[in-house]
Design an enzyme around this catalytic site. Structure first.
Site, PDB file in Angstrom:
ATOM      1  N   TYR A 130       0.838  -1.207   0.000  1.00  0.00           N
ATOM      2  CA  TYR A 130       0.000   0.000   0.000  1.00  0.00           C
ATOM      3  C   TYR A 130       0.870   1.253   0.000  1.00  0.00           C
ATOM      4  O   TYR A 130       2.083   1.185   0.233  1.00  0.00           O
ATOM      5  CB  TYR A 130      -0.955   0.000   1.196  1.00  0.00           C
ATOM      6  N   LYS A 184       6.612  -1.969   2.221  1.00  0.00           N
ATOM      7  CA  LYS A 184       5.414  -1.298   2.745  1.00  0.00           C
ATOM      8  C   LYS A 184       4.227  -2.248   2.584  1.00  0.00           C
ATOM      9  O   LYS A 184       3.373  -2.108   1.701  1.00  0.00           O
ATOM     10  CB  LYS A 184       5.166   0.041   2.044  1.00  0.00           C
ATOM     11  N   GLU A 214      12.908   3.047  13.891  1.00  0.00           N
ATOM     12  CA  GLU A 214      11.993   4.100  13.426  1.00  0.00           C
ATOM     13  C   GLU A 214      10.870   4.195  14.447  1.00  0.00           C
ATOM     14  O   GLU A 214      11.051   3.784  15.592  1.00  0.00           O
ATOM     15  CB  GLU A 214      11.499   3.794  12.002  1.00  0.00           C
ATOM     16  N   LEU A 237      11.302   1.464   7.063  1.00  0.00           N
ATOM     17  CA  LEU A 237      10.673   1.782   5.778  1.00  0.00           C
ATOM     18  C   LEU A 237      11.453   2.928   5.119  1.00  0.00           C
ATOM     19  O   LEU A 237      11.782   3.910   5.802  1.00  0.00           O
ATOM     20  CB  LEU A 237       9.225   2.221   6.008  1.00  0.00           C
TER      21      LEU A 237
END
Ligand SMILES: Cc1ncc(COP(=O)(O)O)c(C=O)c1O
Length: 285
Positions: A32, A149, A182, A206
């Site tokens: 996505y 992702k 992250e 990511l």
């Protein structure tokens, strides 16, 4: 009324139906994107589509819409839902099979779903107006393919929820070496002595499009130094500033980590300078 796109047409959200045998539903088997749009102007469209194509290639979904076709669908959603501050969600799952079997099925058409949702106005580069984020911290317990992702977001959802239950806006994640990876839905940064530091791209994070654009903008401007290297937990707790970035937040200043103030507990000067450059440069991608 919210108009969505499913497979090959636009329709009211209530009419959008997919099979429970869709592998996106059964396995979280899909890719996505979320692309921001302010008053009809998309931010980072090309790199977002490139990342989605990379993701599909990596997980073996054979679906090859051109960038122009994705743009047509995306702009259609913006026109049909009214311009404003929108996040455009694009989703490709592997498709609907007749059985539940882990192996990738042959000859199954991917399911394409896209919708628009309201996001906050883009931040204004002004310390006095900026929202200061509070974050909590935890061990990163997600999988080792965080560069994809994927729609399989349960690990991220559980980490976000952990912070949310403590009243935090985000959760910073640390690997087994106590290094920052992250946040549950953002990339992460510290600022120390005027230098912005962020973890390097690898399978633990990511490759955020906001991160890509911000680092590119800062490099081209040259007034703020940036380092991509591992960041220890101690460095996070002794940082002058901490930031998180994502498409819907741009650069967000963190003022509290696990209840302790970051620096003087106020939104910082380097944030203000960086967000100003980002606001000026973000439409060039
Ligand atoms: C885990 C994770 N990291 C980073 C980001 C930021 O990526 P981007 O800047 O492309 O929105 C996101 C955005 O959803 C995310 O889910």
């Amino acid at each position: 009324m919210s108009i969505v796109f499913l497979n090959d047409s636009y329709m009211p959200m209530e009419e959008a139906k997919i099979s429970p045998m869709d592998r996106g539903f059964l396995f979280g088997d899909g890719i996505y994107e979320v692309i921001p749009s302010y008053d009809g102007q998309l931010v980072g469209f090309a790199p977002h589509i490139e990342r989605m194509k990379n993701g599909m290639q990596e997980i073996g979904i054979k679906f090859d819409w051109s960038v122009d076709k994705w743009r047509e669908v995306t702009e259609g959603l913006i026109e049909k839902n009214g311009r404003g501050n929108l996040g455009i969600y694009l989703h490709v799952s592997r498709g609907t099979d007749s059985k539940r079997f882990h192996a990738y099925p042959e000859d199954v058409a991917p399911t394409i779903f896209a919708f628009a949702f309201e996001i906050a106005a883009a931040p204004v580069a002004d310390k006095a107006q900026a929202k200061g984020y509070k974050v909590s911290t935890t061990r990163d317990l997600r999988w080792e393919r965080c560069h994809i992702k994927s729609t399989s977001l349960l690990g991220n959802v559980m980490h976000f929820q952990q912070g949310f239950e403590q009243g935090a806006n985000e959760t910073l994640l640390f690997n087994a070496n106590n290094e920052l990876t992250e946040a549950s839905a953002c990339n992460a940064y510290i600022v120390k002595d005027g230098v912005v530091v962020t973890p390097p791209l690898d399978n633990q994070i990511l490759p955020g499009i906001t991160r890509f654009m911000l680092l590119d903008i800062l490099a081209k401007d040259g007034t703020i130094k940036v380092e991509e290297r591992a960041i220890t937990m101690d460095e996070v707790f002794s940082a002058d500033e901490v930031w998180v970035t994502s498409s819907s937040k741009e650069v967000a200043a963190v003022v509290e980590v696990d209840g302790k103030p970051v620096g003087d507990g106020q939104v910082g000067d380097v944030w203000q300078a960086a967000q100003k450059l980002y606001s000026a440069g973000k439409h060039n991608y």
